[in-house]
Motif scaffolding. Structure first.
Motif, short mmCIF file in Angstrom:
data_model
loop_
_atom_site.label_atom_id
_atom_site.label_comp_id
_atom_site.label_asym_id
_atom_site.label_seq_id
_atom_site.Cartn_x
_atom_site.Cartn_y
_atom_site.Cartn_z
N GLY A 155 81.27 65.41 -6.21
CA GLY A 155 80.96 64.02 -6.51
C GLY A 155 79.48 63.79 -6.71
N ALA A 156 78.65 64.49 -5.94
CA ALA A 156 77.21 64.37 -6.11
C ALA A 156 76.77 64.90 -7.47
N LEU A 157 77.40 65.99 -7.91
CA LEU A 157 77.09 66.52 -9.24
C LEU A 157 77.52 65.54 -10.32
N GLU A 158 78.64 64.87 -10.12
CA GLU A 158 79.08 63.85 -11.07
C GLU A 158 78.06 62.71 -11.17
N VAL A 159 77.47 62.35 -10.03
CA VAL A 159 76.43 61.32 -10.03
C VAL A 159 75.20 61.82 -10.79
N ALA A 160 74.76 63.05 -10.49
CA ALA A 160 73.57 63.59 -11.15
C ALA A 160 73.78 63.72 -12.66
N LEU A 161 74.99 64.07 -13.08
CA LEU A 161 75.27 64.23 -14.50
C LEU A 161 75.24 62.91 -15.26
N ALA A 162 75.33 61.79 -14.55
CA ALA A 162 75.23 60.49 -15.21
C ALA A 162 73.79 60.15 -15.56
N ALA A 163 72.84 60.92 -15.02
CA ALA A 163 71.44 60.75 -15.40
C ALA A 163 71.21 61.43 -16.75
N ASP A 164 70.09 61.10 -17.38
CA ASP A 164 69.79 61.70 -18.68
C ASP A 164 69.49 63.19 -18.55
N PHE A 165 68.83 63.58 -17.48
CA PHE A 165 68.62 65.00 -17.20
C PHE A 165 68.28 65.18 -15.73
N ILE A 166 68.29 66.45 -15.32
CA ILE A 166 68.11 66.81 -13.91
C ILE A 166 66.85 67.65 -13.75
N ILE A 167 66.00 67.27 -12.79
CA ILE A 167 64.93 68.14 -12.31
C ILE A 167 65.41 68.71 -10.98
N ALA A 168 65.32 70.02 -10.82
CA ALA A 168 65.82 70.68 -9.62
C ALA A 168 64.69 71.32 -8.83
N ALA A 169 64.69 71.12 -7.53
CA ALA A 169 63.84 71.90 -6.65
C ALA A 169 64.44 73.29 -6.51
N GLU A 170 63.62 74.26 -6.15
CA GLU A 170 64.12 75.63 -6.00
C GLU A 170 65.24 75.73 -4.96
N SER A 171 65.26 74.79 -4.02
CA SER A 171 66.28 74.80 -2.97
C SER A 171 67.63 74.24 -3.44
N ALA A 172 67.68 73.67 -4.64
CA ALA A 172 68.89 72.99 -5.10
C ALA A 172 70.06 73.95 -5.26
N LYS A 173 71.23 73.49 -4.88
CA LYS A 173 72.47 74.24 -5.10
C LYS A 173 73.51 73.29 -5.67
N PHE A 174 74.16 73.73 -6.74
CA PHE A 174 75.11 72.91 -7.47
C PHE A 174 76.50 73.54 -7.42
N GLY A 175 77.51 72.71 -7.47
CA GLY A 175 78.87 73.24 -7.55
C GLY A 175 79.90 72.14 -7.73
N ASP A 176 81.02 72.53 -8.34
CA ASP A 176 82.18 71.63 -8.45
C ASP A 176 83.30 72.22 -7.61
N THR A 177 83.58 71.61 -6.47
CA THR A 177 84.59 72.15 -5.54
C THR A 177 85.89 71.36 -5.55
N HIS A 178 86.16 70.60 -6.61
CA HIS A 178 87.41 69.86 -6.68
C HIS A 178 88.61 70.78 -6.39
N ALA A 179 88.62 71.95 -7.05
CA ALA A 179 89.78 72.84 -6.92
C ALA A 179 89.92 73.40 -5.51
N LYS A 180 88.82 73.52 -4.80
CA LYS A 180 88.86 74.03 -3.42
C LYS A 180 89.69 73.12 -2.52
N TRP A 181 89.67 71.82 -2.82
CA TRP A 181 90.35 70.82 -1.97
C TRP A 181 91.61 70.26 -2.63
N ALA A 182 92.05 70.90 -3.71
CA ALA A 182 93.23 70.44 -4.45
C ALA A 182 93.03 69.03 -5.00
N LEU A 183 91.81 68.78 -5.49
CA LEU A 183 91.47 67.49 -6.10
C LEU A 183 91.24 67.68 -7.59
#
Length: 246
Positions: free
Chosen positions: A106-134
């Motif tokens: 859900g957080a990635l979905e929020v970030a994708l609504a922005a025009d672009f993303i600046i990431a710190a080196e610590s950033a980690k991204f993922g889509d875990t919908h399938a992990k939770w059967a969502l």
């Protein structure tokens, strides 16, 4: 009572901060309600030329609050979360997502609504919908493949793999990766570059890119010509200022 999404205005820049640091900014209906109110207010605020969306504390956001999901959320209407992100996405001014730490599902979905993303080196991204059967309902299935390509989107969605900032940059998910120590400075530098240019052009260009996304080349070119918004009220002043420097 704490504010779940704060707004801090700085000389034409509005900084929206997801503000549940004790819960890793896990997203709730209450947070979306405040984010929606900010988006509506910013659309009408001509004093703001650029928006940065970020998270308080250790990360951008760990994603949708699973406790809320399990308990059953009181959503105002079907598609309400998606509508809220669409309001953010279609603001007539550039929106930058500044991501550090977790940015999952859900957080990635929020970030994708922005025009672009600046990431710190610590950033980690993922889509875990399938992990939770969502399945996605906030826009992942539409925005992620447009950003990274359909095959890469499928890989991320099917594997629920978590990727770091360097990989996010490689696949085109993030536009820039910066050291955590220089994260704030990099966000401000990018925002200032945006603010230095014409708000008229930014708004017109966002509308143009939105309208012609995924069109064939010829119809896109025709749209650019026939729907051209012309020149902004600041054009003459900008050219005159440039000529004085010569």
């Amino acid at each position: 009572m704490s504010t779940l999404v704060t707004r801090d205005d700085r000389n034409g820049l509005a900084i929206l901060t997801l503000n549940r640091p004790d819960k890793l900014n896990a997203l709730t209906v209450g947070m979306f309600r405040e984010l929606r109110a900010h988006a509506i207010a910013l659309k009408k605020d001509d004093s703001i030329g650029c928006v940065v969306l970020r998270g308080a504390g250790r990360c951008f956001s760990a994603g949708h609050d699973l406790g809320d999901i399990a308990e059953g959320e009181a959503v105002p209407s079907p598609g309400w979360h998606s509508e809220t992100l669409r309001l953010l996405e279609t603001l007539p001014k550039p929106v930058i997502a500044a991501v550090h730490g977790h940015c999952y599902t859900g957080a990635l979905e929020v970030a994708l609504a922005a025009d672009f993303i600046i990431a710190a080196e610590s950033a980690k991204f993922g889509d875990t919908h399938a992990k939770w059967a969502l399945t996605p309902i906030w826009g992942m299935s539409q925005r992620l493949p447009r950003r990274v390509g359909i095959a890469t989107a499928k890989r991320l969605m099917f594997t629920a793999e978590l990727i770091g900032a360097a990989e996010a940059f490689r696949i085109g998910l993030a536009e820039q990766v910066v050291p955590d120590a220089g994260f704030d400075a990099a966000i401000d530098a990018m925002a200032q570059q945006v603010l230095a240019n014409s708000a008229f052009s930014h708004a017109a260009n966002k509308r143009l890119l939105e309208a012609t996304d995924s069109r064939d080349m010829d119809s896109g070119l025709q749209w650019e010509i026939l729907r051209n918004e012309g020149v902004g009220p600041d054009m003459k002043a900008r050219i005159a200022a440039f000529m004085r420097k010569e």
